[in-house]
Design a protein around this motif. Structure first.
Motif, PDB file in Angstrom:
ATOM      1  N   ALA A 198      68.836   8.351  92.631  1.00  0.00           N
ATOM      2  CA  ALA A 198      68.121   9.357  93.410  1.00  0.00           C
ATOM      3  C   ALA A 198      66.721   9.589  92.855  1.00  0.00           C
ATOM      4  O   ALA A 198      65.748   9.741  93.608  1.00  0.00           O
ATOM      5  CB  ALA A 198      68.907  10.662  93.437  1.00  0.00           C
ATOM      6  N   GLU A 199      66.598   9.613  91.531  1.00  0.00           N
ATOM      7  CA  GLU A 199      65.288   9.833  90.912  1.00  0.00           C
ATOM      8  C   GLU A 199      64.372   8.643  91.128  1.00  0.00           C
ATOM      9  O   GLU A 199      63.164   8.804  91.333  1.00  0.00           O
ATOM     10  CB  GLU A 199      65.463  10.124  89.421  1.00  0.00           C
ATOM     11  N   ILE A 200      64.930   7.430  91.100  1.00  0.00           N
ATOM     12  CA  ILE A 200      64.128   6.239  91.404  1.00  0.00           C
ATOM     13  C   ILE A 200      63.615   6.312  92.837  1.00  0.00           C
ATOM     14  O   ILE A 200      62.441   6.049  93.117  1.00  0.00           O
ATOM     15  CB  ILE A 200      64.961   4.957  91.209  1.00  0.00           C
ATOM     16  N   SER A 201      64.504   6.697  93.760  1.00  0.00           N
ATOM     17  CA  SER A 201      64.123   6.775  95.173  1.00  0.00           C
ATOM     18  C   SER A 201      63.014   7.794  95.392  1.00  0.00           C
ATOM     19  O   SER A 201      62.088   7.577  96.174  1.00  0.00           O
ATOM     20  CB  SER A 201      65.347   7.147  96.022  1.00  0.00           C
ATOM     21  N   GLU A 202      63.107   8.916  94.696  1.00  0.00           N
ATOM     22  CA  GLU A 202      62.104   9.969  94.854  1.00  0.00           C
ATOM     23  C   GLU A 202      60.736   9.520  94.352  1.00  0.00           C
ATOM     24  O   GLU A 202      59.702   9.875  94.916  1.00  0.00           O
ATOM     25  CB  GLU A 202      62.550  11.224  94.094  1.00  0.00           C
ATOM     26  N   ALA A 203      60.738   8.721  93.290  1.00  0.00           N
ATOM     27  CA  ALA A 203      59.463   8.297  92.696  1.00  0.00           C
ATOM     28  C   ALA A 203      58.905   7.024  93.331  1.00  0.00           C
ATOM     29  O   ALA A 203      57.769   6.642  93.056  1.00  0.00           O
ATOM     30  CB  ALA A 203      59.650   8.074  91.192  1.00  0.00           C
ATOM     31  N   TRP A 204      59.674   6.394  94.200  1.00  0.00           N
ATOM     32  CA  TRP A 204      59.306   5.075  94.724  1.00  0.00           C
ATOM     33  C   TRP A 204      58.083   5.132  95.637  1.00  0.00           C
ATOM     34  O   TRP A 204      57.895   6.072  96.395  1.00  0.00           O
ATOM     35  CB  TRP A 204      60.478   4.482  95.502  1.00  0.00           C
ATOM     36  N   HIS A 205      57.246   4.122  95.549  1.00  0.00           N
ATOM     37  CA  HIS A 205      56.129   3.959  96.492  1.00  0.00           C
ATOM     38  C   HIS A 205      56.090   2.493  96.910  1.00  0.00           C
ATOM     39  O   HIS A 205      56.153   1.586  96.084  1.00  0.00           O
ATOM     40  CB  HIS A 205      54.793   4.382  95.861  1.00  0.00           C
ATOM     41  N   ASP A 206      56.029   2.256  98.213  1.00  0.00           N
ATOM     42  CA  ASP A 206      56.078   0.903  98.739  1.00  0.00           C
ATOM     43  C   ASP A 206      54.799   0.140  98.375  1.00  0.00           C
ATOM     44  O   ASP A 206      53.691   0.665  98.503  1.00  0.00           O
ATOM     45  CB  ASP A 206      56.232   0.932 100.259  1.00  0.00           C
ATOM     46  N   SER A 207      54.951  -1.106  97.925  1.00  0.00           N
ATOM     47  CA  SER A 207      53.794  -1.925  97.593  1.00  0.00           C
ATOM     48  C   SER A 207      53.823  -3.271  98.303  1.00  0.00           C
ATOM     49  O   SER A 207      52.780  -3.825  98.645  1.00  0.00           O
ATOM     50  CB  SER A 207      53.718  -2.152  96.075  1.00  0.00           C
TER      51      SER A 207
END
Length: 312
Positions: A198-207
């Motif tokens: 969940a924390e990874i998903s929250e911090a994720w930004h598409d590149s």
């Protein structure tokens, strides 16, 4: 050894004091030893971003304290008089505070009270759970004591009393370094690494970028794929056992297995889930479907791409 922090529990002043240092109940999360919170949760809390708070749980916790205290004095077999406790901040480590539930004298001892649901009481069968042990070790660090008492009230009917001895090796070699690093990083605005999906998903930004996977990560990718496949195989094995058990229960016309008079396993029919035919609604009433359709939030999916076999 410590300074008394004179604040009313759950008040704004109490909340401000909690933000100003790490609480003993938060230490396990900082150290990655809590099943309920993470170091990033605590970091956000100290930065003014709190998780949703259930006031009912707080109410139950506070309301149960007098009952637990009375059990200790009347039924535990320990000759002790419990005194009201307080919030204390460590003088040597001012980034750490503790809120004791009760105190006793001769010798000075801190008491921690917990409640547990009937269905989670088994977590106390082998002693104090890890996250609570860490909390109590932190409380002993603040209080300067060598022993602490923990009482748990399980299912509203069973009480258990545990004594926890101070573990200086754990405190000095693990707890203090972890807390010091966390607090220094907090002051510098350096957040802990994510420790949940969940924390990874929250911090994720598409590149959309690509890179050659490092060799050590290739091994971890293979390990993950293996574990997923093993879990699937285990699920299939469990289904085979279910068939075996179900056939036996069918042959003997029973729905429940017991051991010593206590339920061990049940096999009963449940009502089917109601389903909604979205496809049909979109085809027959597209206007209604559009009006009542909402787009869910994006979520992360990790897939292992299997190399395609080369045709001969």
């Amino acid at each position: 050894m410590f300074d008394v922090v004179d604040v009313v529990p759950d008040s704004d002043a109490w909340l401000d004091e909690r933000r100003a240092s790490v609480g003993a109940s938060e230490v396990a999360a900082v150290m990655g030893l809590s099943p309920y919170s993470t170091a990033l949760d605590i970091y956000k809390s100290k930065s003014g971003i709190d998780r949703e708070f259930d006031p009912l749980l707080s109410f139950v916790g506070h309301a149960s304290e007098p009952i637990i205290a009375e059990w200790v004095e009347k039924f535990s077999g320990v000759q002790v008089t419990l005194e009201p406790a307080f919030m204390a901040r460590s003088i040597e480590y001012p980034f750490l505070h503790a809120s004791f539930d009760r105190l006793s004298s001769d010798p000075f001892t801190t008491w921690q009270f917990k409640t547990a649901h009937f269905y989670t009481g088994h977590k106390w069968d082998e002693g104090i759970p890890t996250d609570v042990r860490v909390q109590v070790q932190a409380e002993m660090l603040v209080a300067g004591t060598q022993r602490a008492a923990v009482v748990v009230w399980i299912g509203g009917r069973e009480f258990k009393l545990f004594w926890e001895q101070r573990d200086n090796v754990f405190i000095e070699d693990h707890m203090i370094p972890a807390l010091t690093k966390f607090w220094v990083d907090l002051q510098a605005g350096i957040a802990p690494q994510a420790s949940t999906v969940a924390e990874i998903s929250e911090a994720w930004h598409d590149s959309g970028d690509e890179m050659e996977a490092p060799e050590e990560l290739q091994q971890r990718i293979e390990q993950r794929a293996f574990l997923l496949a093993t879990a699937k195989e285990a699920e299939e094995d469990a289904k085979k056992i279910q068939v075996e058990l179900g056939q036996f229960m069918l042959d003997h016309n029973v729905e429940v297995f017991t051991v010593g008079g206590k339920k061990l396993l049940t096999y009963k029919r449940q009502a089917g889930r109601a389903s909604f035919d979205q496809k049909r609604l979109r085809e027959e009433r597209p206007d209604v479907a559009a009006e009542y359709t909402t787009q869910g939030a994006p979520f992360m999916v990790m897939r292992t791409i299997k190399p395609k076999e080369t045709k001969k």
